[in-house]
Scaffold this active site. Structure first.
Site, PDB file in Angstrom:
ATOM      1  CG  ASP A  16      45.873  35.651  47.615  1.00 35.82           C
ATOM      2  OD1 ASP A  16      46.439  36.513  48.313  1.00 35.82           O
ATOM      3  OD2 ASP A  16      45.831  35.694  46.375  1.00 35.82           O
ATOM      4  CD  GLU A  95      53.579  42.917  48.336  1.00 33.54           C
ATOM      5  OE1 GLU A  95      53.983  43.190  47.195  1.00 33.54           O
ATOM      6  OE2 GLU A  95      52.626  42.135  48.552  1.00 33.54           O
ATOM      7  CE  LYS A 131      53.089  38.795  48.938  1.00 33.07           C
ATOM      8  NZ  LYS A 131      51.628  38.737  48.626  1.00 33.07           N
ATOM      9  CB  THR A 155      55.127  38.705  45.657  1.00 35.73           C
ATOM     10  OG1 THR A 155      53.844  38.601  45.062  1.00 35.73           O
ATOM     11  CG2 THR A 155      55.462  40.176  45.867  1.00 35.73           C
ATOM     12  CG  PHE A 177      51.508  36.736  40.605  1.00 34.84           C
ATOM     13  CD1 PHE A 177      52.120  36.228  41.733  1.00 34.84           C
ATOM     14  CD2 PHE A 177      50.855  37.945  40.713  1.00 34.84           C
ATOM     15  CE1 PHE A 177      52.091  36.903  42.937  1.00 34.84           C
ATOM     16  CE2 PHE A 177      50.812  38.637  41.918  1.00 34.84           C
ATOM     17  CZ  PHE A 177      51.431  38.110  43.031  1.00 34.84           C
TER      18      PHE A 177
END
Length: 316
Positions: A16, A95, A131, A155, A177
């Site tokens: 990440d 993303e 994303k 996400t 998350f």
């Protein structure tokens, strides 16, 4: 064997981060980025070349100032992704602008543009995950994009309704998350005496994992946003886990043995009838935490996108 090595036996590890040094050090399968990580990356002196190249690209393609900012931002996203792909064997997650999160058609167009930019530089779409925030609109966009072999990573996923809708739309991968769910419960004083085994973020992913595996959904579950290694170890066996360099280092330095926690079932059930849009919105709305954290996440990613555009604007 340290905990990171042991974890890799149960779960695919994803970095990440946009930091090349960390990616080289921990040798993950995949890597994920987001607007916050991209912004952090371009502020580093060694990444100035990506900014300059993006500005040059934007000016060459011309158009309004707004179009140039958009093109430069997309160029940075793709070029950083290509750089990271040199050091990993798997996927890079790139993303889409969070400000498009409630517009299915715009998300589809942006995703196709990003994939085209990758392919123009020789990168197969098979190595890129787009994303998108796990709104209804983005889930439907991901469903359509998969028909063109463009795979997505949904996400900012906080509710079971989001997870279920993603599976029912045959989304490629979701990122629930963990840490942000935990943060919300702490901020509301809903966790008085912390127990790792009762961590609401961990519990949420376990519920999703058991539901997916029991009904034989193919959507990949990638736990994300961790606050400590205990959360990570309690999800050992999850399909994928995306972990920050700080926690990767902590796992590497720890030799305490642990057992795999998530194990798929051997008996499967027929999946339930898919949620309608109305049912999805109602079910998601029942989860106060998920409603707040999804909107907060979209807003914050949007703010970071604006900050990136402000940096670019000064150079155009």
């Amino acid at each position: 064997m340290n905990q990171l090595e042991l974890l890799k036996k149960f779960t695919i590890i994803v970095a990440d981060t946009s930091e090349i040094n960390s990616i080289c050090k921990y040798k993950p399968q995949d890597a994920t980025t987001n607007p916050s990580l991209i912004l952090k990356a371009v502020e580093l002196k060694e990444n100035r070349k990506f900014l300059n190249k993006a500005v040059e690209y934007a000016k060459k393609n011309g158009g309004s100032k707004k179009n140039q900012l958009t093109n430069a931002s997309d160029k940075i996203l793709v070029d950083l992704g290509i750089e990271i792909l040199k050091y990993i064997p798997g996927y890079i997650s790139s993303e889409v602008d969070a400000r498009l999160s409630f517009n299915t058609e715009e998300c589809i167009l942006k995703a196709k543009k990003i994939i085209q930019m990758y392919e123009e530089q020789g990168i197969s779409r098979k190595r890129v995950l787009i994303k998108l925030a796990a709104t209804w609109e983005c889930i439907k966009a991901a469903e359509e994009l998969k028909k063109d072999n463009i795979f997505c990573n949904l996400t900012l996923l906080f509710s079971f309704a989001q997870a279920r809708a993603c599976a029912e739309s045959n989304v490629f991968l979701i990122s629930p998350f963990v840490g942000r769910i935990y943060d919300w419960y702490v901020s509301k004083n809903l966790i008085s005496t912390f127990s790792y085994n009762e961590d609401p973020g961990v519990t949420s992913v376990c519920k999703i994992y058991n539901f997916y595996k029991k009904h034989n959904y193919k959507t990949i579950i990638m736990g994300a946003s961790f606050r400590n290694i205990q959360q990570i170890l309690l999800l050992s066996g999850c399909d994928r886990l995306t972990i920050s360099p700080v926690l990767l280092k902590e796992l590497e330095l720890n030799n305490t043995v642990f057992n795999r926690k998530l194990i798929p079932p051997t008996i499967f059930l027929e999946p339930p009838r898919p949620l309608t849009e109305d049912e999805f919105r109602w079910e998601h709305n029942q989860d106060e935490m998920a409603v707040q954290k999804l909107s907060e996440g979209i807003r914050n990613f949007g703010k970071d996108q604006l900050l990136l555009e402000q940096i670019i604007s000064k150079l155009i």
